[in-house]
Design a protein around this motif. Structure first.
Motif: not given
Length: 412
Positions: A171-172, A218-219, A228-230, A240-242
């Motif tokens: 995200i950062a 993230v995308s 990234v994480v699946t 999910l992270p968002a």
């Protein structure tokens, strides 16, 4: 069901099935055949159809460097167990085959061998569906994340902590980065601008804009080949992270609560993976973004104080309202419509959680029924709508590029 370690995999984008899985397979084959003079990798089905846009050729070549790799593209041929099939061959100096292995990349970075045996070790969860999980949690008064703790043990929490760290870093980076994404589509990054504009918006629109920005961040990192994480795949890794980051910021939630939400989301994703598929090449984008939305909706409901029944309801809605979603990446890139879908699904996940929290958690269509419906829908879906870039938006866009007159209803 297997460990959440096999669902949440940390690696480089842009595709868990087309990039991450093939890279894992290449590393394994290299380790088994270190003296090969040359390698030949044959890509079948959707791996070949959209492999160039997904960087599959790079994924299967780099692990063997500096040994040369010949890549054979066979988009019109599929191996029997899955649309994402590949064959590795180790060659001697004269071109003779020293060893060969067939592998399937079945989504989320997971692999199957030629006999259909999955990687990732033994199952650690005894559940066949959400029904069993609900019965156990209600009978014992437990939360969903407590089942993860019971079956995975204490070591799972440091792992989920690492998953959350990776998500936050993505995200950062995404919020800071600007410019255009790799590839011929010249897609501009939007996360930074959306985040800046969100600061001047109040109420619902400001909150929505923040969720968009986090998911885009993230995308876009994924599309650029970042780490990234699946969740459950690279193509759906922004949802999910968002949601988790947005809720943590809004409610000042501890990392421990986020880790527990990741555990609950992981159970939901694992159920879809077990009873249907998270592979866009097998069931379309309903299996990727739809599952991500279900995971995020369930996690959000838990973070907002929902009961187990309300969590199940939120997850059911998150998947139900993505039924039939095709996987039709323009140009074979994980960019259009993939990135926008992550942003919209993140907001939808929070809405599903809110809807479920207004109810008592009881509803007519169960999560297990929606998972089965998604699988049957995916099986009925034409192959052109399952990550081949030969149908849907990918087809219409290609026709327009060739000449607007080729597309009914489109002017010049």
């Amino acid at each position: 069901m297997k460990s959440l370690r096999e669902l949440y995999r940390i690696g480089l984008g842009p595709s868990s099935s087309h990039t991450m899985g093939p890279r894992f397979a290449a590393h394994a084959f290299k380790a088994a055949n270190p003296t090969a003079a040359r390698l030949r990798v044959t890509l079948y089905g959707t791996l070949a159809a959209t492999g160039r846009g997904h960087l599959t050729d790079r994924a299967v070549s780099v692990p063997f460097a500096p040994t040369p790799v010949d890549i054979v593209w066979l988009p019109d041929r599929s191996l029997p167990r899955h649309p994402n099939g590949m064959q590795f061959e180790a060659l001697d100096a004269g071109g003779g085959v020293l060893a060969a292995r067939v592998v399937y990349s079945v989504g989320g970075g997971a692999l199957l061998d030629e006999n259909g045996q999955p990687d990732g070790g033994d199952d650690v969860y005894p559940y066949a569906g959400m029904r069993e999980i609900l019965d156990e949690t209600e009978g014992e008064g437990r939360r969903l994340w407590e089942l993860v703790d019971r079956h995975e043990g204490p070591p799972i929490w440091p792992y989920l902590s690492g998953v959350w760290t990776c998500m936050r870093k993505a995200i950062a980076r995404g919020l800071h980065a600007e410019g255009r994404l790799p590839g011929t589509l010249n897609v501009p990054r939007k996360a930074s601008a959306y985040h800046a504009r969100a600061q001047s918006l109040a109420g619902y629109f400001g909150q929505t804009a923040l969720q968009f920005a986090y998911a885009l961040a993230v995308s876009e990192e994924n599309a650029a080949g970042g780490e990234v994480v699946t969740a459950p795949t690279c193509g759906a890794c922004g949802v999910l992270p968002a949601v988790l980051f947005f809720l943590q910021q809004q409610a000042q939630l501890s990392d421990e609560k986020i880790h527990r939400a990741l555990a609950t989301a992981g159970l939901i994703g694992n159920l879809v993976k077990r009873n249907a598929s998270i592979s866009g090449a097998e069931v379309g984008c309903q299996g990727e973004v739809g599952t991500a939305c279900a995971m995020a909706a369930g996690a959000a409901a838990q973070l907002l104080g929902g009961s187990v029944r309300q969590i199940e309801y939120a997850a059911e809605m998150g998947l139900e309202h993505h039924l039939g979603l095709t996987c039709d990446p323009i140009g074979g890139y994980v960019q259009i419509p993939c990135i926008e879908r992550n942003a919209i699904a993140a907001v939808r996940a929070v809405d599903c959680a809110a809807y479920a929290l207004l109810s008592d958690g009881h509803h007519i269509v169960s999560f297990d029924e929606v998972v089965r419906t998604m699988w049957e829908t995916g099986c009925d879906m034409k192959a052109s709508y399952r990550e081949t870039a030969r149908g849907g938006l990918a087809k219409i866009h290609a026709l327009r590029k060739k000449g607007a007159g080729s597309v009914p209803g489109m002017g010049s």
